[in-house]
Write an enzyme that holds these catalytic residues in place. Structure first.
Site, PDB file in Angstrom:
ATOM      1  N   HIS A 382       0.789  -1.225   0.000  1.00 16.36           N
ATOM      2  CA  HIS A 382       0.000   0.000   0.000  1.00 16.36           C
ATOM      3  C   HIS A 382       0.828   1.286   0.000  1.00 16.36           C
ATOM      4  O   HIS A 382       0.274   2.381  -0.062  1.00 16.36           O
ATOM      5  CB  HIS A 382      -0.896  -0.027   1.238  1.00 16.36           C
ATOM      6  CG  HIS A 382      -2.025   0.947   1.218  1.00 16.36           C
ATOM      7  ND1 HIS A 382      -2.533   1.509   0.077  1.00 16.36           N
ATOM      8  CD2 HIS A 382      -2.756   1.474   2.224  1.00 16.36           C
ATOM      9  CE1 HIS A 382      -3.525   2.322   0.383  1.00 16.36           C
ATOM     10  NE2 HIS A 382      -3.665   2.328   1.677  1.00 16.36           N
ATOM     11  N   TYR A 513     -12.539   6.975  11.125  1.00 19.98           N
ATOM     12  CA  TYR A 513     -11.731   7.520  10.039  1.00 19.98           C
ATOM     13  C   TYR A 513     -12.258   7.022   8.699  1.00 19.98           C
ATOM     14  O   TYR A 513     -12.622   5.859   8.561  1.00 19.98           O
ATOM     15  CB  TYR A 513     -10.271   7.082  10.204  1.00 19.98           C
ATOM     16  CG  TYR A 513      -9.368   7.434   9.035  1.00 19.98           C
ATOM     17  CD1 TYR A 513      -8.607   8.594   9.048  1.00 19.98           C
ATOM     18  CD2 TYR A 513      -9.280   6.601   7.926  1.00 19.98           C
ATOM     19  CE1 TYR A 513      -7.776   8.920   7.980  1.00 19.98           C
ATOM     20  CE2 TYR A 513      -8.451   6.924   6.850  1.00 19.98           C
ATOM     21  CZ  TYR A 513      -7.700   8.066   6.887  1.00 19.98           C
ATOM     22  OH  TYR A 513      -6.884   8.384   5.837  1.00 19.98           O
ATOM     23  N   THR A 526      -4.596  11.099  -0.118  1.00 20.83           N
ATOM     24  CA  THR A 526      -5.878  11.129   0.583  1.00 20.83           C
ATOM     25  C   THR A 526      -5.865  12.197   1.674  1.00 20.83           C
ATOM     26  O   THR A 526      -4.819  12.674   2.094  1.00 20.83           O
ATOM     27  CB  THR A 526      -6.195   9.770   1.251  1.00 20.83           C
ATOM     28  OG1 THR A 526      -5.169   9.467   2.216  1.00 20.83           O
ATOM     29  CG2 THR A 526      -6.283   8.662   0.220  1.00 20.83           C
TER      30      THR A 526
END
Length: 862
Positions: A382, A513, A526
């Site tokens: 990621h 979140y 993001t």
């Protein structure tokens, strides 16, 4: 055996400044970099040039479009400090007690008067010449994460099955996915992949250049990203054994047909089966990629001890592969089992040996996983890519598998790509160049150090898997269409469900979140959406209180509107989280550069994020270090009591609110489309949930994970909430309130007609054994269910004791849920009290209740 060397970069700073392929990263001046300029650049291409469909008959389709708008994208803006602090306080207010919030206000004011202004100026100075102000800090928060990436950082996608049942066997499905994935690689390398857009606004495509031939490389001082932009082979894992073969030529054209790939995979499966699985497990070195990063770094040094050795060459081949294909021998059946298999693999010990699929992975790279029954998914590293990027890859690959099969039926079926490789079957093999199309098995030299490390790594991994559980919800009753028809944002609607379900179980408001994509900016990633607001707290308390349906729906509507406002704000990079985190990193960097020992006296560790943002998927905010945090033996973060602050840490970061906001209990991410069955990731805190969800037109898919926090019960509470809120919405629609602008005048008149006169005198009431039939609890309230989509759950009949009735009370809803109570009950349950257990009811309400009962059960009052 041909070996291509995989070069490790010395620093990520160098690679951040250079994009792969021919994408330009040159800074432009003036008004060129702006949303308007990027959109104008996008519109300068005709629809024929942008659209790849039917490209074999579309001569206008041309290469170079993928990164064509990069130089026009606006830079990520640095928010105003005052605004960020105001939003920070607003996000913390519903999570704190009045005293805690007062202390946070004082700390924030102190920060604005002292350190904040200076740090803001340092951040602006630092951002000059950078792609954006947060990028390096964001990469560092991932790469300096020292715990295992499995279950902590890597998310997964579970693909839908192939719509052609005959193709849902392992070899056919895997070969099909590989060929489609290679077509995607080719489109990126030739810059023929149309750029992502949002309402005509082009998005940054930089992450696609980091998707293939890339690996996370652990070192003693954190990890680095390595990439081979010329990679042309794939690595196949089967029973923990490694195989490789070339699939592209130097021109990035495919050199193998789907049948060729299928043949190779069949040969690999047969070869892997010749070694007993217990014996193969002793050499399943992929397990080492699940180790603590510093431990894994030391083991890689052992593998690379002798440059040019067999182990060093094997490691280079794995690192530089386009991606990893994992062929599992198991057939997970349930949704939870499938999700677990895609996220971390299964743990199964036979005769003291681990034979689960957890040994058949390599977590430092992009992985395509295919089970024995053809179920397939993707697990991805990621650091350099977000969920939105990998979703494009997954959905395009899934679409291409369908279109390619369609072209075998009708040659005129469209193609997803602007151009396609020449048919490998019709090419001269000499034109492929220096390639190896025959599978090669990697033979590792299992020296004692590796064998011992492998045994310990496997037992730690098995412990980690046992500490986590998964539950899924495939909610079929309604989805996006129903939510929008009721005037709600689907994402906001589902976010409120998470809060209501959690509050119904635990009676608490916790930190939540959700990521918002900021790829409209150059190298954007993001921003954190803080889902808990004053409006959402008002909603969940109203929902669980004794309030009318209208009040519940009205507070829900306000909460969703507030969430939508916050989401739009964050999509414009105006959220407080990334900005304040960058200020923290600037402060930490200054401390490090000054060589001040005071920075560690408080127990800070700037190299480890407290809540890794794994999931755009989504997820909790990265890299807001906890004070006095330590890594426990099982790799989880634990916190000890705060030590007295002995250095001049900025007041905002020293305040307890900083830790509060960065300790995520519900880490959520909305990512998916019809190509996916599920999407998910592990929890980002020891006492939290990791929740990946997909909102489809007529359904909702949710995958929840936790470290054994009643995950299934939480999923059940979500399902009950979805059904309950639908009932409330239908009641409001039926009554023709302001929430239903389309209610007919006839229905409005009917609702105001006296109810007592509506009892029909004609017809004979049917009796059972001489007793009046008792109607179902929801026979009146849900008579129109079938017209709005979804199935109705059969209600339970009421049990009335009609002997000596003295008082009947209609309870509109439940009080705030006690922990032992079931999460939801019908809204119109009748309670009948005896003379010894009278309820105090206003006389008007009592008369109305008795009238309702007499109307429903006339023979009982004869």
């Amino acid at each position: 055996m041909a070996v291509r060397t995989f070069t490790r970069p010395s620093s990520l700073n160098e690679s951040l400044a250079t994009a792969a392929f021919s994408m330009s990263t040159t800074e432009t001046v003036g008004p060129t970099r702006s949303e308007a300029s990027a959109k104008e650049s996008q519109q300068s291409y005709s629809s024929e040039e942008k659209s790849p469909l039917a490209s074999h008959t579309n001569p206008m389709s041309k290469p170079g479009i993928t990164f064509a708008h990069q130089d026009k994208l606006p830079k990520l803006p640095i928010p105003d400090l005052d605004n960020s602090c105001k939003k920070y306080l607003a996000a913390l207010k519903p999570l704190q007690s009045p005293k805690e919030h007062h202390d946070t206000i004082i700390s924030t004011q102190d920060f604005l008067k002292s350190d904040g202004v200076a740090l803001q100026e340092k951040l602006k100075k630092y951002a000059n010449g950078k792609a954006n102000y947060i990028e390096q800090f964001w990469y560092d928060s991932y790469l300096n994460f020292d715990n295992p990436v499995v279950l902590n950082l890597n998310p997964f996608f579970l693909l839908e099955d192939d719509p052609t049942p005959a193709r849902n066997n392992q070899v056919t499905r895997a070969a099909s996915l590989v060929v489609s994935a290679l077509s995607f690689v080719r489109a990126v390398r030739k810059e023929e992949l149309p750029p992502d857009t949002v309402r005509g606004q082009p998005l940054c495509m930089y992450q696609y250049s980091r998707l293939f031939g890339t690996a996370r490389i652990p070192t003693e001082n954190g990890c680095q990203i390595g990439q081979d932009p010329t990679s042309k082979h794939v690595v196949v894992l089967c029973h923990g054994q490694f195989y490789w073969f070339d699939v592209l030529d130097d021109n990035s054209d495919l050199i193998m047909t789907e049948k060729d790939v299928a043949l190779n995979l069949s040969v690999i499966i047969e070869d892997a089966a010749e070694v007993p699985i217990q014996e193969a497990a002793k050499g399943a070195l992929g397990v080492l990629s699940t180790e603590n990063r510093k431990v894994w770094s030391g083991l890689r040094d052992v593998l690379h001890r002798e440059e040019g050795s067999n182990n060093s060459d094997c490691l280079n081949i794995v690192d530089s592969a386009l991606f990893i294909l994992c062929l599992d021998y198991t057939e997970p059946q349930s949704g939870a089992e499938l999700c677990m298999n895609m996220l971390c693999g299964s743990s199964k010990v036979e005769k003291g040996v681990q034979v689960g699929t957890c040994t058949n992975r390599w977590y430092d790279k992009l992985q395509i996983i295919v089970c024995k029954n053809g179920s397939a998914g993707i697990n991805f590293e990621h650091t350099g890519v977000d969920g939105h990027t990998v979703l494009r890859f997954a959905s395009d690959v899934y679409t291409d598998t369908i279109l390619r099969f369609a072209r075998t039926i009708n040659g005129n079926a469209p193609s997803l790509w602007a151009s396609s490789s020449p048919d490998p079957a019709k090419r001269d093999p000499e034109s492929f160049g220096d390639v190896q199309t025959t599978p090669h098995k990697l033979e590792w030299d299992m020296i004692p150090e590796l064998s011992t490390a492998l045994r310990f790594a496997e037992t730690r991994l098995a412990d980690l898997i046992q500490q986590n559980e998964f539950a899924t919800l495939d909610f079929p009753h309604y989805g996006k269409n129903f939510m929008t028809s009721m005037g709600f944002s689907p994402d906001a609607f589902v976010q409120m469900a998470f809060q209501a379900a959690y509050y119904g179980l635990y009676g608490r408001i916790e930190c939540i979140y959700e990521p918002a994509m900021t790829k409209i900016y150059y190298h954007g990633r993001t921003e954190a959406i803080r889902s808990v607001t004053d409006a959402s707290v008002d909603f969940v308390k109203t929902f669980w209180g004794e309030n009318p349906a209208a009040a519940k729906i009205e507070t829900l509507r306000k909460a969703c509107q507030k969430h939508t406002e916050n989401t739009k704000d964050c999509a414009k990079a105006q959220g407080p989280d990334r900005h304040l985190y960058a200020l923290y990193c600037i402060w930490q960097r200054a401390i490090d550069e000054e060589g001040a020992e005071m920075a560690s006296s408080d127990g800070y560790d700037s190299t480890r994020p407290s809540s890794p943002d794994a999931f755009d998927q989504g997820n909790s905010v990265i890299g807001s270090p906890k004070r006095d945090s330590a890594v426990s033996e099982n790799g989880s973060l634990t916190s000890s009591p705060h030590a007295p602050v002995q250095h001049s840490m900025p007041a905002l970061f020293a305040d307890s609110g900083w830790d509060k906001l960065n300790t995520t209990i519900l880490s959520t991410s909305n990512c998916g489309n019809p190509s996916l069955r599920q999407f998910g990731f592990g929890p980002t805190s020891g006492d939290g949930f990791g929740i990946g969800y997909i909102i489809k037109d007529g359904s909702i898919s949710i995958c929840a994970s936790s470290k054994h926090r009643q995950t299934s019960r939480f999923i059940d509470a979500l399902e009950s909430y979805f059904l309950e809120i639908r009932k409330l919405l239908r009641q409001m629609k039926r009554r023709g309130t302001s929430a239903d602008k389309t209610a007919s005048r006839a229905r409005e008149a009917e609702d105001h007609r006296p109810k007592a006169g509506r009892l029909k005198s004609r017809g004979r009431i049917i009796l059972a054994d001489g007793k009046a039939q008792v109607p179902e609890a929801e026979s009146i309230a849900e008579s129109d269910d079938d017209g709005l989509g979804g199935c109705r759950t059969p209600p339970s009949p009421l049990s009335l004791n009609l002997d000596g009735v003295t008082n009947v009370m209609l309870s509109p809803n439940l009080p705030p849920t006690p922990p032992q109570s079931p999460p939801f009950k019908p809204l119109t349950t009748l309670y009948v009290s005896s003379p010894r257990k009278r309820h105090t009811v206003k006389s008007v309400q009592a008369r109305k209740c008795r009238a309702v009962v007499r109307r429903l059960y006339p023979h009982a009052f004869a």
